[in-house]
Each structure stands twice: as structure tokens, then as C-alpha cells.
Design an enzyme around this catalytic site. Structure first.
Site, PDB file in Angstrom:
ATOM      1  N   ASP A 269       0.862  -1.181   0.000  1.00  0.00           N
ATOM      2  CA  ASP A 269       0.000   0.000   0.000  1.00  0.00           C
ATOM      3  C   ASP A 269       0.898   1.229   0.000  1.00  0.00           C
ATOM      4  O   ASP A 269       1.649   1.456   0.953  1.00  0.00           O
ATOM      5  CB  ASP A 269      -0.875  -0.021   1.250  1.00  0.00           C
ATOM      6  CG  ASP A 269      -2.114   0.852   1.121  1.00  0.00           C
ATOM      7  OD1 ASP A 269      -2.051   1.856   0.385  1.00  0.00           O
ATOM      8  OD2 ASP A 269      -3.133   0.535   1.757  1.00  0.00           O
TER       9      ASP A 269
ATOM     10  N   ASP B 226      -3.004   4.704  -2.549  1.00  0.00           N
ATOM     11  CA  ASP B 226      -3.933   5.422  -1.686  1.00  0.00           C
ATOM     12  C   ASP B 226      -4.311   6.771  -2.299  1.00  0.00           C
ATOM     13  O   ASP B 226      -3.453   7.494  -2.817  1.00  0.00           O
ATOM     14  CB  ASP B 226      -3.271   5.630  -0.319  1.00  0.00           C
ATOM     15  CG  ASP B 226      -4.211   6.216   0.700  1.00  0.00           C
ATOM     16  OD1 ASP B 226      -5.209   5.559   1.026  1.00  0.00           O
ATOM     17  OD2 ASP B 226      -3.933   7.338   1.186  1.00  0.00           O
TER      18      ASP B 226
ATOM     19  N   HIS C 263     -10.082  -1.251   5.404  1.00  0.00           N
ATOM     20  CA  HIS C 263      -9.642  -0.698   6.683  1.00  0.00           C
ATOM     21  C   HIS C 263     -10.342   0.610   7.040  1.00  0.00           C
ATOM     22  O   HIS C 263     -10.242   1.070   8.190  1.00  0.00           O
ATOM     23  CB  HIS C 263      -8.136  -0.469   6.646  1.00  0.00           C
ATOM     24  CG  HIS C 263      -7.736   0.475   5.546  1.00  0.00           C
ATOM     25  ND1 HIS C 263      -7.743   0.112   4.220  1.00  0.00           N
ATOM     26  CD2 HIS C 263      -7.345   1.773   5.579  1.00  0.00           C
ATOM     27  CE1 HIS C 263      -7.366   1.148   3.486  1.00  0.00           C
ATOM     28  NE2 HIS C 263      -7.122   2.163   4.281  1.00  0.00           N
ATOM     29  N   ASP C 264     -11.032   1.222   6.089  1.00  0.00           N
ATOM     30  CA  ASP C 264     -11.735   2.481   6.329  1.00  0.00           C
ATOM     31  C   ASP C 264     -13.238   2.310   6.480  1.00  0.00           C
ATOM     32  O   ASP C 264     -13.942   3.283   6.776  1.00  0.00           O
ATOM     33  CB  ASP C 264     -11.490   3.454   5.163  1.00  0.00           C
ATOM     34  CG  ASP C 264     -10.095   4.042   5.160  1.00  0.00           C
ATOM     35  OD1 ASP C 264      -9.494   4.133   6.239  1.00  0.00           O
ATOM     36  OD2 ASP C 264      -9.601   4.392   4.073  1.00  0.00           O
TER      37      ASP C 264
ATOM     38  N   GLU D  78      -6.981   3.775  -5.466  1.00  0.00           N
ATOM     39  CA  GLU D  78      -8.138   4.205  -4.682  1.00  0.00           C
ATOM     40  C   GLU D  78      -8.595   5.552  -5.222  1.00  0.00           C
ATOM     41  O   GLU D  78      -7.829   6.518  -5.235  1.00  0.00           O
ATOM     42  CB  GLU D  78      -7.772   4.333  -3.202  1.00  0.00           C
ATOM     43  CG  GLU D  78      -8.959   4.761  -2.354  1.00  0.00           C
ATOM     44  CD  GLU D  78      -8.556   5.208  -0.953  1.00  0.00           C
ATOM     45  OE1 GLU D  78      -9.350   5.019  -0.021  1.00  0.00           O
ATOM     46  OE2 GLU D  78      -7.451   5.763  -0.805  1.00  0.00           O
TER      47      GLU D  78
END
Length: 696
Positions: free
Chosen positions: A257, A358, A474-475, A400
Site C-alpha cells: 500500500d 492510496d 480498513h476504512d 483508490e
């Protein structure tokens, strides 16, 4: 051909032959001068073209052309490459390859965005190639047949190399919450290595790690201070190399990531950037002159407060879209971009299997215009990034992009691999909040709209892009608590949600614990650790919101719902650590844990394992068309996938009331692939779902 003079061609057509250009002799030319003839062909195809003849290439390259070649396999230094474009061929994709092999020029129909060398642009490159071939005594059939053979061979190899991820399933790990190996209460790389056999049993193909690079952890690792080192809380670079190697032994690739929109304010670059306006690293970040207390504009940061932070030593503000400790990188600076490419290539050489990028849609920000995502140079930057890094290896890449729509997603995930393999888009995820407000402002899921959104993405990317399929990350909160039923029907609704998603076209992502049906938590504010959660609590308390309403929103949407420790067994702290966990374990771990589910052939884990295996067994999961049935029904989610040899039906009752089972023609004798009830009736019970297959 003995007396041809030097000439120049640029990308217009490939075929499988080479025409050498002999040196001049004193004999009279047997045919018209080659350079003049080629120029005549160019004029005929595109009279307004500003690039003309061999002289252009000779001037640009400083070299004499040896001849021209239409077959990328036979390009040698000193030749000019002609790129064919026809009904079945597109030679433009091989121009870069030709220049890498030493071509000094090319003929083509359109000028490349990133011009690799001198090119002549013609109106009709395929016709130009035919004319050139005719001039040299070759037939158009020789050109097209030979090139189409090569083109098909090349594309077959490319598909084999780059499309492995279409049948793959990716498992996301949030490292600090997955497995602790040393008793400090924080998950680490050694812990992940120790659990690789569990992941192999599940059947996944790749592991996406949330950030493990060195970081002060202001935003749980999404504030990187060193892109080429591992944060000590997770281990060492040697541990990462071991993880890559051990994963490879089990057929599991490791996906990193990367946060390329911003760095930590403790990164060496930013520490240097603050020293002076003349420092070579100053322009790695986004600065604006100003006066203390007079902000450049009113833009707000995602984590609260202004996007601008004052640095008194420089009399400047720096821009940060997230935390004040996460200054935005300035992608307008080519030196910064090259540093990023060098870093990514370093990781590729280490053997990583791919990257998740990200908030990548925010790198082309223009804060003076209050533009954060989808800036005007966004796709230019991404294509340059991909060309200089990802395209070197057999990788999976996913960006993302909260601001993506289907048209932008087609660019992100174009089949030519010019940007990413796929993109994370969030249109479906934003359907349970009040339109125009924050995610904390809750609203019931509009189920009919949800179905139409999913249908749109399935249709519009089919054949021209690729979907990422996900409920959790994770969000995001746990899907079984969000859109399922985490009480009486937890297992049934978790399996239903899995079948609905995994039956669609795209690459499925399983977030740690999703395969167990892990749920949200009802923490008190003292137990939360997430910066976004804590900032929201303070801001809404200050704004006068009721405590009860604030906590309800946190219980539903806090990012910490996804970040509680993985529930391995019913021992202390769910088997996550022998120490004190960095965040509380969900109290239901004694009933919901991996050990219990691995022993149960009808568990949520068993359902996920079956779905992962089915995707590898049946091509219809990958390449089947998508047809949504009953689009206006308030309870049913039903769709058909179909390819040349198989038809697949997915039937699901999305809610907790019993409804009539629909009768779908053509599936009377279908094979049942997966279901969450042991028998079948004329009714669909709460959260009942099944997947059916017909071989044609």
C-alpha cells in the site's frame, strides 16, 4: 533498389519484413528516388503533416537510416519502424518497443502522448504502409497477414502475463491488527508469516498489506516518513523479504500500500523543504506565500480544520488534504516524480506482486482553484507513473479513487495497462448517508438504487475496464453489521453478501475477518483510536450534537470497526497477542473466531473458501455478461452471468423477511454451486441466497 537514397519514415505500419537502404552508387537510379517517393506517399495521406521525409529523422537522431522494418521482432538499431493500424491490428502499441530496440524513427497515424522519438504522422497509416510496400514490390496481403500473426501472438502473451488477477482473489491485511508475534500488542510481519498457511487454506492469491513503511503513525501508517524502510513496530526489511519469499512458496503475492499523494511531515524531504525556499526539496511540496492568520483560501482538510498550515520561518503555508502531519506532495515537480518511480522500482526488484495506491485521484490537485481530486493532469501523471514502473513487471495495481465515475474508471483500468489493473470506486459505499452530507449523517440503504449502481458498473466496464469487488476495507465498517444482520442471521447474511459480490465480474477483495463474519463494535469514546473518529467526536460535540447521536454514528461508521484485532480463537485477546492489544478486541470473539469456523464445514469461512475455488473453476465468473433481473424489487437481488459455454444465476433475498422465490427460465435443471440454506423451497427465507450453473 540499389540506388535508393536515405529517407525517413515514422510509425505507420508493421509487417514481417525489413527493407534495407543500400548505399549510393554512381549508376543511374532504376526507380524513383526513395526519399522523394516516401515523401509523396506522406503528402498523399496527410498533406498538412509538419513532419516530412527522411531528413526529419536524420536531423532528430543524428544518424543515417539503415532501412525500415514493419515487424517489431526484427527492429534493429538504425532502422525506421512503420506501425500498422488496421481492422485487426494496432501497431501503435509497439512503437515504444521499437525505439527501445534502437529504432531511430517511426511512421504512425497519431502522435504518441509521450513521444519516444522522431515520428512522421500520416492520415491513414495502414494505407501509407500499403503504398510503401507496393513501392518496394510487396503486396498488402503480405503485410497484413504477417503482422496480424505477430499481433495475435504478442497479445496472447500479454494476456497471459497481465490478466492473472482476473481470476484472483485478494485478501487485505491491516498489519497492526492481524497477528502479533512478539507480545507488544501490535501485529507485525512475523505474525503474518506465521498465518500464511491459514491464507493458503482459504485459497486467496494475493495479500494487500495496509502501509508497513516507516511512519510516526499519525494516521496509522498512511503518513510515511521513509518509503524504503519498514516501521520498527512491524519488523525489519529482512522480515518483509522473508514474507515475500514465504508467500511465493504458497502461491501468494504481496501487494504494498503506497501513499503517493502526501508524506509524513517527518520525511527527510519535508524536513529539508522547511529549511528555505531555495532548498532543492522545497518544491516537493505545495506552498503558498501569505501572512499569518490570512489563509490562502477556505479549503477544509478531510480530518478537520483548514488545509493550510503556517510555517513562520518561511512566511508560507503548506497544503495538506488530511492531517497537518501529512503535507501534500507536489506532482508538478518532475524531480519528485522520478524519486517516486525509483522507489517503486526498488520494491519491484524486491519481488512485490503489486501496489495499491492510496487516494491516487488527488495527486493532481490545484488548491488555488480548490480542486483536490480529478485534477487536469491526473491521467497524464498516472500514465507516466505506470510507464516508468508498473509496466516493467507482472503486477496487480489498484488505485483508490473516491471521485471515480465509470468514464474515469475506464481510463484507470484500460485493457492496455497504461494506468492500473483496476480501481477502487465507492459509489455503492456512499448510498447509506444523507446526500450532500458527511458519512456520519446516516440514512437507510436505498436498495433499488444500490442495485442500479452495481448494474451500471458491471455493464459499463465490461470489455473496456475491470471492477474491484469489495464490501469492506480498513476504512469501512463491517458489512454484516452494515447491510446484513449481525444478530440472529449473522452467518446467513454474511454468506448471502459474499455470494452476491463474488458472483459479479471483477476481482474480489476480502478484508481480514470478513471471511469469519466479524462484526462492528460498540465502544465508548475512550476505546477508539482512529484520528478521524476522535476528530469527528470533538467537532460534533463542539457544534452541539447530542452525545447519543454522535455515538450512534461512530458505532455504525467508525473506521475502528474494521481495525479491531483478528479473532483467531477463544483464548485471551482472541489469540491475537500475548500482551495488551493496541485496541480492544471485539467481545464476541469467544463465539466468532477462526478456530471455530475452520472446524465447521458449514461456516462463513467455508462459504468464502468455496466461492474462491469456484472463481478459478468456472470462467463465467470472470468473462460472463451481466443481466440484472427484478431491478425494482425491494428485496430480491437476482442476476445472470453468461458466456459462450455457461450460464450462471445468482438469487438472493437481501433482507430479513421471507419472500416468494422467483422462477427463472432456463435454470430448471441447474447445478447448485453454493447456498446458505441446506434445502430449497418455493420461498426465499431471510437472507437466503444461491448460485446455480447451467452448461450449454
Amino acid at each position: 533498389m540499389e540506388n535508393m537514397t536515405l529517407w525517413n519514415i515514422s510509425r505507420a505500419c508493421h509487417g514481417r519484413f525489413i527493407i534495407p537502404i543500400p548505399k549510393k552508387t554512381n549508376a543511374a537510379p532504376a526507380r524513383p528516388d526513395a526519399e522523394a517517393q516516401v515523401e509523396a506517399i506522406r503528402q498523399q495521406n496527410n498533406p498538412s503533416c509538419p513532419r516530412a521525409g527522411m531528413a526529419t529523422i536524420r536531423r532528430a537522431s543524428g544518424k543515417e537510416a539503415k532501412g525500415f522494418v514493419m515487424d517489431p521482432r526484427k527492429v534493429e538499431p538504425g532502422f525506421v519502424f512503420v506501425a500498422a493500424v488496421g481492422e485487426k491490428t494496432d501497431g501503435h502499441c509497439f512503437i515504444q518497443e521499437a525505439f527501445e530496440k534502437g529504432a531511430i524513427g517511426a511512421v504512425c497515424e497519431k502522435e504518441p502522448e509521450d513521444l519516444p522519438g522522431p515520428c512522421i504522422v500520416v492520415k491513414d497509416s495502414f494505407q501509407a504502409a500499403r503504398d510503401i510496400a507496393e513501392f518496394f514490390g510487396l503486396t498488402a496481403e503480405q503485410i497484413t497477414a504477417d503482422f496480424e500473426e505477430y499481433d495475435a501472438e504478442k497479445r496472447k502473451k500479454m494476456d497471459k502475463k497481465t490478466n492473472w488477477w482476473k481470476k484472483a482473489v485478494v485478501y487485505q491485511i491491516y498489519p497492526r491488527s492481524f497477528q502479533d508475534s512478539n507480545g507488544d500488542g501490535i501485529g507485525d510481519l512475523k505474525g503474518i508469516i506465521n498465518r500464511l498457511d491459514y491464507l493458503k487454506e482459504l485459497g486467496i492469491d494475493a495479500v494487500w498489506l495496509s502501509p508497513v513503511c516507516k511512519s510516526p503513525q499519525d494516521d496509522n501508517g498512511y503518513d510515511i516518513s521513509d518509503y524504503q524502510d519498514i516501521d520498527p513496530m512491524f519488523g525489519t526489511l529482512a522480515d518483509m523479504e522473508e514474507l515475500i519469499a514465504e508467500g511465493k512458496k504458497r502461491g501468494i503475492r504481496i501487494i504494498l500500500d503506497l501513499v503517493l499523494n502526501h508524506s509524513s511531515d517527518e520525511h527527510f524531504w519535508f524536513q529539508e523543504a522547511k529549511k528555505s525556499k531555495d532548498n532543492p526539496y522545497h518544491d516537493y511540496y505545495v506552498w503558498r506565500d501569505g501572512k499569518a492568520g490570512e489563509l490562502p483560501n477556505g479549503m477544509k482538510a478531510c480530518f478537520g480544520g483548514s488545509c493550510w498550515e503556517w510555517v513562520s520561518e518561511l512566511s508560507q503555508y503548506y497544503f495538506h488534504q488530511f492531517s497537518v502531519k501529512q503535507p501534500d506532495l507536489n506532482w508538478e515537480n518532475p524531480r519528485l516524480r522520478q524519486e517516486i518511480y525509483d522507489m517503486i522500482n526498488w520494491w519491484i526488484d524486491k519481488g512485490v506482486g503489486g501496489f495499491r495506491l492510496d487516494v491516487i485521484d488527488q495527486i493532481a490537485k490545484e488548491p488555488d482553484l480548490e480542486i483536490t481530486n480529478n485534477g487536469p493532469r491526473l491521467h497524464e501523471f498516472i500514465r507516466e507513473l505506470s510507464k516508468n514502473t508498473f509496466q516493467r513487471a507482472d503486477l496487480i495495481t489498484v488505485g483508490e479513487a473516491w471521485g471515480a465515475d465509470t468514464e474515469r474508471a475506464k481510463l484507470y483500468s484500460a485493457p492496455d495497462g497504461s494506468e492500473f489493473s483496476m480501481v477502487f470506486q465507492f459509489e455503492h459505499i456512499c448510498l447509506d448517508q444523507i446526500p450532500g452530507k458527511e458519512k456520519w449523517d446516516l440514512a437507510p440503504l436505498d436498495f433499488v438504487k444500490f442495485k442500479k449502481v452495481m448494474e451500471k458498473w458491471q455493464h459499463e466496464l465490461d470489455g473496456c475496464g475491470w471492477n474491484s469487488l469489495f464490501w469492506n476495507n480498513h476504512d469501512l465498517p463491517r458489512i454484516v453489521s452494515r447491510w446484513g444482520n449481525d444478530g440472529q442471521y449473522r452467518e446467513k447474511s454474511a454468506k448471502m453478501l459474499a455470494m452476491v459480490l463474488h458472483g459479479m465480474q471483477g476481482t474480489p477483495y476480502v478484508y481480514q475477518g470478513e471471511e469469519l463474519g466479524m462484526t462492528n463494535v460498540d465502544f465508548s469514546i475512550e476505546d477508539y483510536r482512529d484520528i478521524e473518529t476522535l476528530n469527528m467526536y470533538r467537532e460534533r460535540k463542539a457544534a452541539g450534537y447530542a452525545e447519543e447521536d454522535i455515538m450512534k454514528s461512530l458505532h455504525v461508521k467508525s473506521r475502528d470497526n474494521a481495525r479491531t484485532p483478528m479473532q483467531w480463537d477463544d483464548s485471551a485477546h482472541a489469540g491475537f497477542t500475548e500482551g495488551t492489544p493496541w485496541i480492544r478486541v471485539n467481545p464476541n470473539y469467544t463465539k466468532i473466531n477462526a478456530a471455530q469456523e475452520l472446524s465447521d464445514p458449514d461456516s462463513v469461512f467455508a462459504c468464502y473458501k468455496k466461492l474462491i475455488a469456484l472463481r478459478k473453476e468456472y470462467d463465467v465468473f470472470v468473462d460472463g455478461s451481466f443481466t440484472l433481473l427484478y431491478p425494482e424489487d425491494e428485496d430480491l437481488l437476482v442476476y445472470v452471468r453468461e458466456n459462450a459455454v455457461q450460464k450462471m444465476l445468482v438469487v438472493a433475498n437481501f433482507h430479513g423477511e421471507t419472500v416468494q422465490r422467483p422462477k427463472i427460465g432456463g435454470f430448471e435443471n441447474a447445478k447448485l454451486l453454493c447456498a446458505n440454506y441446506g434445502d430449497e423451497t418455493d420461498l426465499l427465507r431471510p437472507y437466503e441466497a444461491g448460485i446455480y450453473l447451467v452448461e450449454k
